[in-house]
Design a protein around this motif. Structure first.
Motif, PDB file in Angstrom:
ATOM      1  N   MET A 142       0.804  -1.221   0.000  1.00 39.92           N
ATOM      2  CA  MET A 142       0.000   0.000   0.000  1.00 39.92           C
ATOM      3  C   MET A 142       0.836   1.270   0.000  1.00 39.92           C
ATOM      4  N   ILE A 143       2.147   1.149   0.222  1.00 42.00           N
ATOM      5  CA  ILE A 143       2.985   2.336   0.418  1.00 42.00           C
ATOM      6  C   ILE A 143       2.997   3.258  -0.796  1.00 42.00           C
ATOM      7  N   ASP A 144       3.265   2.710  -1.971  1.00 44.97           N
ATOM      8  CA  ASP A 144       3.418   3.555  -3.161  1.00 44.97           C
ATOM      9  C   ASP A 144       2.139   4.338  -3.449  1.00 44.97           C
ATOM     10  N   ALA A 145       0.992   3.693  -3.289  1.00 48.05           N
ATOM     11  CA  ALA A 145      -0.275   4.376  -3.573  1.00 48.05           C
ATOM     12  C   ALA A 145      -0.452   5.596  -2.676  1.00 48.05           C
ATOM     13  N   ILE A 146      -0.191   5.432  -1.395  1.00 46.43           N
ATOM     14  CA  ILE A 146      -0.402   6.545  -0.459  1.00 46.43           C
ATOM     15  C   ILE A 146       0.695   7.594  -0.615  1.00 46.43           C
ATOM     16  N   SER A 147       1.932   7.150  -0.815  1.00 44.34           N
ATOM     17  CA  SER A 147       3.026   8.107  -1.031  1.00 44.34           C
ATOM     18  C   SER A 147       2.772   8.975  -2.250  1.00 44.34           C
ATOM     19  N   ASP A 148       2.258   8.363  -3.318  1.00 46.52           N
ATOM     20  CA  ASP A 148       2.012   9.103  -4.554  1.00 46.52           C
ATOM     21  C   ASP A 148       0.921  10.155  -4.384  1.00 46.52           C
ATOM     22  N   LEU A 149       0.005   9.946  -3.456  1.00 47.12           N
ATOM     23  CA  LEU A 149      -1.065  10.917  -3.233  1.00 47.12           C
ATOM     24  C   LEU A 149      -0.564  12.174  -2.522  1.00 47.12           C
ATOM     25  N   LEU A 150       0.418  12.013  -1.654  1.00 47.48           N
ATOM     26  CA  LEU A 150       0.877  13.136  -0.831  1.00 47.48           C
ATOM     27  C   LEU A 150       1.725  14.091  -1.660  1.00 47.48           C
ATOM     28  N   PRO A 151       1.601  15.390  -1.424  1.00 48.99           N
ATOM     29  CA  PRO A 151       2.281  16.370  -2.268  1.00 48.99           C
ATOM     30  C   PRO A 151       3.786  16.457  -2.051  1.00 48.99           C
ATOM     31  N   SER A 152       4.289  15.869  -0.971  1.00 46.35           N
ATOM     32  CA  SER A 152       5.726  15.890  -0.704  1.00 46.35           C
ATOM     33  C   SER A 152       6.097  14.616   0.044  1.00 46.35           C
ATOM     34  N   PRO A 153       7.358  14.216  -0.019  1.00 46.48           N
ATOM     35  CA  PRO A 153       7.771  12.982   0.651  1.00 46.48           C
ATOM     36  C   PRO A 153       7.582  13.056   2.163  1.00 46.48           C
ATOM     37  N   VAL A 154       7.204  11.932   2.754  1.00 43.91           N
ATOM     38  CA  VAL A 154       7.057  11.838   4.204  1.00 43.91           C
ATOM     39  C   VAL A 154       7.826  10.615   4.675  1.00 43.91           C
ATOM     40  N   PRO A 155       8.192  10.569   5.959  1.00 42.07           N
ATOM     41  CA  PRO A 155       8.913   9.402   6.472  1.00 42.07           C
ATOM     42  C   PRO A 155       8.060   8.135   6.379  1.00 42.07           C
ATOM     43  N   VAL A 156       8.733   7.014   6.153  1.00 41.32           N
ATOM     44  CA  VAL A 156       8.091   5.705   6.179  1.00 41.32           C
ATOM     45  C   VAL A 156       8.801   4.860   7.228  1.00 41.32           C
ATOM     46  N   TYR A 157       8.066   4.460   8.242  1.00 41.46           N
ATOM     47  CA  TYR A 157       8.597   3.598   9.288  1.00 41.46           C
ATOM     48  C   TYR A 157       7.873   2.250   9.214  1.00 41.46           C
ATOM     49  N   HIS A 158       8.522   1.201   9.693  1.00 45.55           N
ATOM     50  CA  HIS A 158       7.979  -0.142   9.530  1.00 45.55           C
ATOM     51  C   HIS A 158       7.761  -0.820  10.879  1.00 45.55           C
ATOM     52  N   LEU A 159       6.654  -1.529  10.972  1.00 49.84           N
ATOM     53  CA  LEU A 159       6.385  -2.378  12.126  1.00 49.84           C
ATOM     54  C   LEU A 159       6.268  -3.821  11.643  1.00 49.84           C
ATOM     55  N   GLY A 160       7.053  -4.691  12.244  1.00 50.56           N
ATOM     56  CA  GLY A 160       6.971  -6.110  11.941  1.00 50.56           C
ATOM     57  C   GLY A 160       6.171  -6.823  13.016  1.00 50.56           C
ATOM     58  N   LEU A 161       5.003  -7.301  12.648  1.00 56.97           N
ATOM     59  CA  LEU A 161       4.138  -8.030  13.578  1.00 56.97           C
ATOM     60  C   LEU A 161       3.610  -9.268  12.862  1.00 56.97           C
ATOM     61  N   PHE A 162       3.683 -10.418  13.514  1.00 57.08           N
ATOM     62  CA  PHE A 162       3.037 -11.598  12.948  1.00 57.08           C
ATOM     63  C   PHE A 162       2.095 -12.188  13.978  1.00 57.08           C
ATOM     64  N   ARG A 163       1.135 -12.931  13.492  1.00 54.22           N
ATOM     65  CA  ARG A 163       0.119 -13.510  14.355  1.00 54.22           C
ATOM     66  C   ARG A 163       0.515 -14.940  14.697  1.00 54.22           C
ATOM     67  N   GLU A 164       0.689 -15.217  15.993  1.00 59.02           N
ATOM     68  CA  GLU A 164       1.051 -16.561  16.441  1.00 59.02           C
ATOM     69  C   GLU A 164      -0.003 -17.556  15.990  1.00 59.02           C
ATOM     70  N   ARG A 165       0.448 -18.704  15.503  1.00 62.63           N
ATOM     71  CA  ARG A 165      -0.411 -19.634  14.770  1.00 62.63           C
ATOM     72  C   ARG A 165      -1.586 -20.174  15.587  1.00 62.63           C
ATOM     73  N   PHE A 166      -1.373 -20.416  16.876  1.00 59.54           N
ATOM     74  CA  PHE A 166      -2.413 -21.076  17.668  1.00 59.54           C
ATOM     75  C   PHE A 166      -3.236 -20.102  18.512  1.00 59.54           C
ATOM     76  N   SER A 167      -2.566 -19.123  19.102  1.00 56.51           N
ATOM     77  CA  SER A 167      -3.290 -18.171  19.963  1.00 56.51           C
ATOM     78  C   SER A 167      -3.840 -16.982  19.190  1.00 56.51           C
ATOM     79  N   PHE A 168      -3.321 -16.750  17.962  1.00 53.91           N
ATOM     80  CA  PHE A 168      -3.666 -15.589  17.138  1.00 53.91           C
ATOM     81  C   PHE A 168      -3.225 -14.266  17.770  1.00 53.91           C
ATOM     82  N   GLN A 169      -2.340 -14.340  18.776  1.00 50.58           N
ATOM     83  CA  GLN A 169      -1.855 -13.125  19.420  1.00 50.58           C
ATOM     84  C   GLN A 169      -0.701 -12.529  18.619  1.00 50.58           C
TER      85      GLN A 169
END
Length: 230
Positions: free
Chosen positions: A91-118
């Protein structure tokens, strides 16, 4: 189906057609990426139209006819894009292209544990600058974080990401998502109701016993990155 008042479900006909195409098992990876990009663009236009406005900067420029005009900017200007890995990357390119000037992009890595879904956090590059003495404000935090994740299933990952951004110091989170399950969307929207807005393409009724939205889109991360069958 009812959702909280801070959830905005798109009724745009073009988005609904594209979402219908995205649901199909016959849609290939290239088409999936294009559809995620196009749906994200529509969601971004709707969200930005509601939440922000262009304001004069006091600075002037000249048109090709040499006529002077006042330039415009987006208020607030302190925006950061925060995709949740993996699928938020689509989704990054679509939203970045809409904004009139560059903005910071930070990343969060989260995965869902297979059994608890946490949610389990494995990566976080939100910058932190030690507050000034006597202050609790992290000056590195954006005012508004645009959180990007195509799917809200159980809502646990979205809730965890919102809490991380809130702890970072943002004043507002705008969550853009292609599709969600009703309970998961409610969970994300109500974890910080005064600070969160959810803009979403559609809401399905629920999830199956594996935590997948039904009828849903399948594993959108796998579909985006050719990882089906891992």
């Amino acid at each position: 189906m009812t959702v909280p008042s801070n959830v905005h479900v798109s009724s745009h006909p073009l988005l609904q057609v594209k979402l219908s195409q995205l649901r199909s098992s016959s849609t290939n990876t290239k088409e999936t990426r294009s559809l995620i990009h196009e749906i994200s663009t529509i969601l971004g236009v709707e969200a930005f139209a509601s939440g922000w406005k262009a304001t004069g900067t006091g600075k002037t420029d000249h048109t090709p006819l040499n006529l002077e005009y006042e330039t415009q900017c987006i208020d607030p200007a302190n925006i950061a894009l925060v995709p949740i890995l993996r699928s938020g990357l689509g989704m990054i390119d679509a939203i970045s292209d809409l904004l009139p000037s560059p903005v910071p992009v930070y990343h969060l890595g989260l995965f869902r544990e297979r059994f608890s879904f946490q949610p389990v956090e494995y990566y976080n590059n939100l910058p932190f600058h030690r507050p000034e003495p006597g202050s609790e404000v992290n000056k590195s935090a954006a005012s508004v974080a645009v959180l990007l994740d195509p799917i809200i299933a159980t809502g646990g990952t979205a809730e965890a990401a919102i809490q991380l951004l809130r702890d970072w110091g943002v004043q507002r989170v705008v969550l853009l998502s292609v599709l969600g399950a009703e309970d998961g969307v409610k969970r994300a929207a109500t974890c910080w109701p005064e600070g969160v807005e959810v803009w979403i393409g559609a809401v399905d009724e629920g999830c199956n016993d594996k935590g997948m939205i039904v009828p849903g889109l399948g594993d959108i991360g796998d579909r985006l990155f050719v990882a089906v069958g891992k």
